[in-house]
Design an enzyme around this catalytic site. Sequence first.
Site, PDB file in Angstrom:
ATOM      1  N   TYR A  74       0.836  -1.205   0.000  1.00 32.93           N
ATOM      2  CA  TYR A  74       0.000   0.000   0.000  1.00 32.93           C
ATOM      3  C   TYR A  74       0.873   1.258   0.000  1.00 32.93           C
ATOM      4  O   TYR A  74       0.693   2.160  -0.817  1.00 32.93           O
ATOM      5  CB  TYR A  74      -0.924  -0.013   1.224  1.00 32.93           C
ATOM      6  CG  TYR A  74      -1.930   1.118   1.207  1.00 32.93           C
ATOM      7  CD1 TYR A  74      -3.198   0.937   0.661  1.00 32.93           C
ATOM      8  CD2 TYR A  74      -1.605   2.375   1.722  1.00 32.93           C
ATOM      9  CE1 TYR A  74      -4.111   1.974   0.616  1.00 32.93           C
ATOM     10  CE2 TYR A  74      -2.507   3.419   1.678  1.00 32.93           C
ATOM     11  CZ  TYR A  74      -3.759   3.213   1.135  1.00 32.93           C
ATOM     12  OH  TYR A  74      -4.654   4.255   1.090  1.00 32.93           O
ATOM     13  N   GLU A 121     -20.745   9.200  14.289  1.00 34.86           N
ATOM     14  CA  GLU A 121     -19.991   9.501  15.499  1.00 34.86           C
ATOM     15  C   GLU A 121     -18.517   9.208  15.225  1.00 34.86           C
ATOM     16  O   GLU A 121     -18.161   8.078  14.890  1.00 34.86           O
ATOM     17  CB  GLU A 121     -20.525   8.619  16.633  1.00 34.86           C
ATOM     18  CG  GLU A 121     -20.118   9.038  18.007  1.00 34.86           C
ATOM     19  CD  GLU A 121     -21.016  10.129  18.612  1.00 34.86           C
ATOM     20  OE1 GLU A 121     -21.894  10.676  17.906  1.00 34.86           O
ATOM     21  OE2 GLU A 121     -20.812  10.439  19.802  1.00 34.86           O
ATOM     22  N   CYS A 128      10.054   6.189  46.950  1.00 40.92           N
ATOM     23  CA  CYS A 128      11.340   5.521  47.127  1.00 40.92           C
ATOM     24  C   CYS A 128      12.435   6.581  47.075  1.00 40.92           C
ATOM     25  O   CYS A 128      12.373   7.504  46.279  1.00 40.92           O
ATOM     26  CB  CYS A 128      11.534   4.521  45.992  1.00 40.92           C
ATOM     27  SG  CYS A 128      13.237   4.010  45.797  1.00 40.92           S
ATOM     28  N   LYS A 178     -28.903   4.472  29.490  1.00 45.61           N
ATOM     29  CA  LYS A 178     -27.603   4.615  30.162  1.00 45.61           C
ATOM     30  C   LYS A 178     -27.417   3.453  31.138  1.00 45.61           C
ATOM     31  O   LYS A 178     -28.251   3.248  32.023  1.00 45.61           O
ATOM     32  CB  LYS A 178     -27.533   5.947  30.920  1.00 45.61           C
ATOM     33  CG  LYS A 178     -27.587   7.174  30.006  1.00 45.61           C
ATOM     34  CD  LYS A 178     -26.290   7.337  29.246  1.00 45.61           C
ATOM     35  CE  LYS A 178     -26.319   8.378  28.152  1.00 45.61           C
ATOM     36  NZ  LYS A 178     -26.087   9.730  28.551  1.00 45.61           N
ATOM     37  N   LEU A 220     -30.494  13.320  22.615  1.00 46.16           N
ATOM     38  CA  LEU A 220     -31.397  12.191  22.890  1.00 46.16           C
ATOM     39  C   LEU A 220     -31.894  12.261  24.321  1.00 46.16           C
ATOM     40  O   LEU A 220     -31.164  12.665  25.221  1.00 46.16           O
ATOM     41  CB  LEU A 220     -30.652  10.868  22.711  1.00 46.16           C
ATOM     42  CG  LEU A 220     -30.222  10.464  21.297  1.00 46.16           C
ATOM     43  CD1 LEU A 220     -29.275   9.272  21.348  1.00 46.16           C
ATOM     44  CD2 LEU A 220     -31.436  10.132  20.447  1.00 46.16           C
ATOM     45  N   CYS A 261      11.682   0.226  49.562  1.00 48.39           N
ATOM     46  CA  CYS A 261      11.197   0.077  48.187  1.00 48.39           C
ATOM     47  C   CYS A 261      11.278  -1.388  47.764  1.00 48.39           C
ATOM     48  O   CYS A 261      12.345  -1.993  47.875  1.00 48.39           O
ATOM     49  CB  CYS A 261      12.040   0.953  47.260  1.00 48.39           C
ATOM     50  SG  CYS A 261      11.742   0.641  45.514  1.00 48.39           S
ATOM     51  N   LYS A 305     -24.443   3.140  21.752  1.00 47.67           N
ATOM     52  CA  LYS A 305     -24.260   4.592  21.745  1.00 47.67           C
ATOM     53  C   LYS A 305     -22.749   4.842  21.813  1.00 47.67           C
ATOM     54  O   LYS A 305     -22.117   4.653  22.856  1.00 47.67           O
ATOM     55  CB  LYS A 305     -24.965   5.227  22.937  1.00 47.67           C
ATOM     56  CG  LYS A 305     -24.944   6.735  22.914  1.00 47.67           C
ATOM     57  CD  LYS A 305     -25.979   7.294  23.892  1.00 47.67           C
ATOM     58  CE  LYS A 305     -26.071   8.800  23.814  1.00 47.67           C
ATOM     59  NZ  LYS A 305     -24.910   9.499  24.351  1.00 47.67           N
ATOM     60  N   GLU A 325     -29.014   0.191  18.900  1.00 46.11           N
ATOM     61  CA  GLU A 325     -27.630   0.405  18.463  1.00 46.11           C
ATOM     62  C   GLU A 325     -26.773   0.758  19.676  1.00 46.11           C
ATOM     63  O   GLU A 325     -27.288   1.308  20.638  1.00 46.11           O
ATOM     64  CB  GLU A 325     -27.564   1.610  17.495  1.00 46.11           C
ATOM     65  CG  GLU A 325     -28.376   1.437  16.243  1.00 46.11           C
ATOM     66  CD  GLU A 325     -28.541   2.738  15.457  1.00 46.11           C
ATOM     67  OE1 GLU A 325     -28.022   3.795  15.909  1.00 46.11           O
ATOM     68  OE2 GLU A 325     -29.183   2.688  14.409  1.00 46.11           O
TER      69      GLU A 325
HETATM   70  P1  AMP Z   1     -26.530  13.126  24.293  1.00 46.47           P
HETATM   71  O1  AMP Z   1     -25.434  13.992  23.745  1.00 46.47           O
HETATM   72  O2  AMP Z   1     -26.190  12.419  25.553  1.00 46.47           O
HETATM   73  O3  AMP Z   1     -27.860  13.785  24.272  1.00 46.47           O
HETATM   74  O4  AMP Z   1     -26.651  11.914  23.259  1.00 46.47           O
HETATM   75  C1  AMP Z   1     -26.869  12.134  21.925  1.00 46.47           C
HETATM   76  C2  AMP Z   1     -25.605  11.846  21.173  1.00 46.47           C
HETATM   77  O5  AMP Z   1     -25.355  10.465  21.108  1.00 46.47           O
HETATM   78  C3  AMP Z   1     -25.720  12.250  19.744  1.00 46.47           C
HETATM   79  O6  AMP Z   1     -25.325  13.570  19.597  1.00 46.47           O
HETATM   80  C4  AMP Z   1     -24.771  11.349  19.060  1.00 46.47           C
HETATM   81  O7  AMP Z   1     -23.568  12.067  18.934  1.00 46.47           O
HETATM   82  C5  AMP Z   1     -24.480  10.250  20.023  1.00 46.47           C
HETATM   83  N1  AMP Z   1     -24.648   8.904  19.478  1.00 46.47           N
HETATM   84  C6  AMP Z   1     -23.741   7.917  19.598  1.00 46.47           C
HETATM   85  N2  AMP Z   1     -24.152   6.796  19.013  1.00 46.47           N
HETATM   86  C7  AMP Z   1     -25.365   7.062  18.494  1.00 46.47           C
HETATM   87  C8  AMP Z   1     -26.306   6.278  17.769  1.00 46.47           C
HETATM   88  N3  AMP Z   1     -26.096   4.988  17.496  1.00 46.47           N
HETATM   89  N4  AMP Z   1     -27.438   6.877  17.394  1.00 46.47           N
HETATM   90  C9  AMP Z   1     -27.681   8.180  17.705  1.00 46.47           C
HETATM   91  N5  AMP Z   1     -26.838   8.955  18.385  1.00 46.47           N
HETATM   92  C10 AMP Z   1     -25.690   8.407  18.786  1.00 46.47           C
END
Ligand code: AMP
Length: 657
Positions: free
Chosen positions: A34, A167, A418, A306, A81, A400, A111, A109
């Site tokens: 490569y 992300e 030490c 969480k 979220l 030591c 996070k 999924e």
């Molecule tokens: P919060 O910042 O705690 O409100 O969480 C939302 C953040 O989670 C979003 O801004 C995304 O950057 C992050 N995130 C990470 N993985 C995911 C995912 N699978 N789907 C949606 N958001 C995600």
Amino acid sequence: MDEFAEIEALCRELIQAGYEYYVLDKPTMSDYEYDHKLRRLEDLEAAHPEAVTPDSPTQRIGGQALESFTQVTHQVPLESLQDVFDFQELEAFDQRVKGAVPNAEYVVEPKVDGLSVALEYLDGIFVRGATRGDGRVGEDVTENLRTVRSIPLKIPDAPSRLIVRGEVYMPKKVFHTLNEERERRGEALFANPRNAAAGSLRQLDPKVAAARKLDIAVFNIQWTEGSDFSTHVETLKYLRDKGFKVIPHNSCSQISEVTEGIQEIGEHRERFPFDIDGAVIKVNDLSQRTTLGSTAKFPRWAAAYKYPPEVKPSQVVDIVIQVGRTGVLTPKAVLSPVRLAGTTVTNATLHNQDFITEKDIRIGDTVLVRKAGEIIPEVLSVVMDKRPEGTQPYFLPQTCPVCGAPVEREEDGAHTRCTGAECPAQLLRNLAHFASRDAMDIDGLGIAVVENLVKAGLVKTPGDLYFLNEDDVAQLERMGKKSAQNLMTALEKSKEQDLSRLIFAFGIRQVGQKAGKILAARFHTLDALQNASLEELTAVDDIGEITAQSILDWMSSPQSRHLIDRLREAGVNMAAAEQGSDQRFAGMTFVLTGALEKFTRDEAGEMIESRGGKSSGSVSKKTTYVVAGEAAGSKLRKAQELGIPVLSEDEFLELLK
Ligand code: AMP
């Protein structure tokens, strides 16, 4: 093949190989091949700049550094979220969703704990990438994102405009290697992969960002023209087909499957190349998402679960001591293996004696251990009813465990250290300090060479440096004859350094560069300093009791004596330079302030001290002169208040004539 055709063929081949390596994680081309082909492509493109395409692998390497980032207003906001902290709250979320769309199905999924970015493609070409910022306005980090190898620079059969969201993260492996390197170089460590990724993405110099090997997981289409999707899973499949690295995901038709999916992600989190800070649950059907809509802050069709930190009991099988590079003794509990937050925990730091005493942790105790995600496991408390009979309170050893020298408890902190001047655990750091610019100033003896010397077993104490054999040194990795010769010359030269530097080079606690100078000026020879009593030491201006005791302890330890003997045998100078006959500044104190142009602060300090004067960092009634350069601030004001004469640089030079 003509050169244009070769450029095209190489581009195609390298893009495919990069895709297989970075997106599919299934390399088909060796690194060697490569790199070789990439070099050839670079050469050809240099000869034919008009043939460089925006998706050429050469365009990822990192262009010009920027002055600052420009702002980007997101066409579609990057929403946050809503959090749910347990399965009950998840159930309530499901109820709310089902209230509006009774037949909702979900996708789960991981996070990813990284940074959200939006990537924009025009006619299939990656044109802009921006950070989330406050969700509405972010920063343009296109150049840095171009260096992320799993982001396609061009996508096939693309709509005229496409914005995707993902992300960016630093893979855990890359993070560990980066921190190891930083530790070796004595640089500040990143707290976690997320911080490291954030720092890297906000580098103004894309070359630095490129070296950080960031990666991405794409999880959403923010905006597209022309395509018609009905579900989230379809969009993810579409993105995968276009060459993106897509977030791992699971479809679930029932909420019970969602909880299983969440548990599965939590239990197997170590398998992901990225850290996670939860799991995300999303409604799969896109028209149902529209029905549900968003609040001011987040969509109603998604939630972030969480994981609670896990706490489990484990037994303290043993307490072992690690000696760090700075000589600090750190007690570590060896634990009976326990699964916590996706990893098997077998030990936990006990920090220091205070921590152990406060919790009364003993060998044989059952303790509660907590771990949340990638966070280091911690011992919370002892389960007292499980304490076996006959346990004893635990105390750190008096000597030591590595070199046997006595340890000392820091006066002003919780650390135990030490005191061995030749302790192998501290050798790397001691050697690097000994050789450093302000100490013995040994050119060419940086940390990498020091490491190689130690690894090869050539140096066991700083004294050994002066007994090195040039041929042995030349054999070292990345050394060679010429560098070995240079190092020998530098070592030879350093033998003549002034006593003040040697005293500083010993690395005696509390004894910095300034104390080195004061002690050399007062005692003139190392012999005299070795024989000085506590009273004599404390009688020296600026040497307090703690420093005096530290010097006394150091000088009387067998390891220090051995080191001094070795240096003496090598012919290292152990006397202070004769005092200059010019002592015109005797008894005077100078303060330097502002931007100096005609000399550096160090040079001015040297000029003052060699003539018997002192240079100090703060203005007081005892100050004789303040030497002020451009833009001098508070010190100048203070001098004026106290009526202390202020000199310009030229006036100071006049004084020297
Ligand atoms: P919060 O910042 O705690 O409100 O969480 C939302 C953040 O989670 C979003 O801004 C995304 O950057 C992050 N995130 C990470 N993985 C995911 C995912 N699978 N789907 C949606 N958001 C995600």
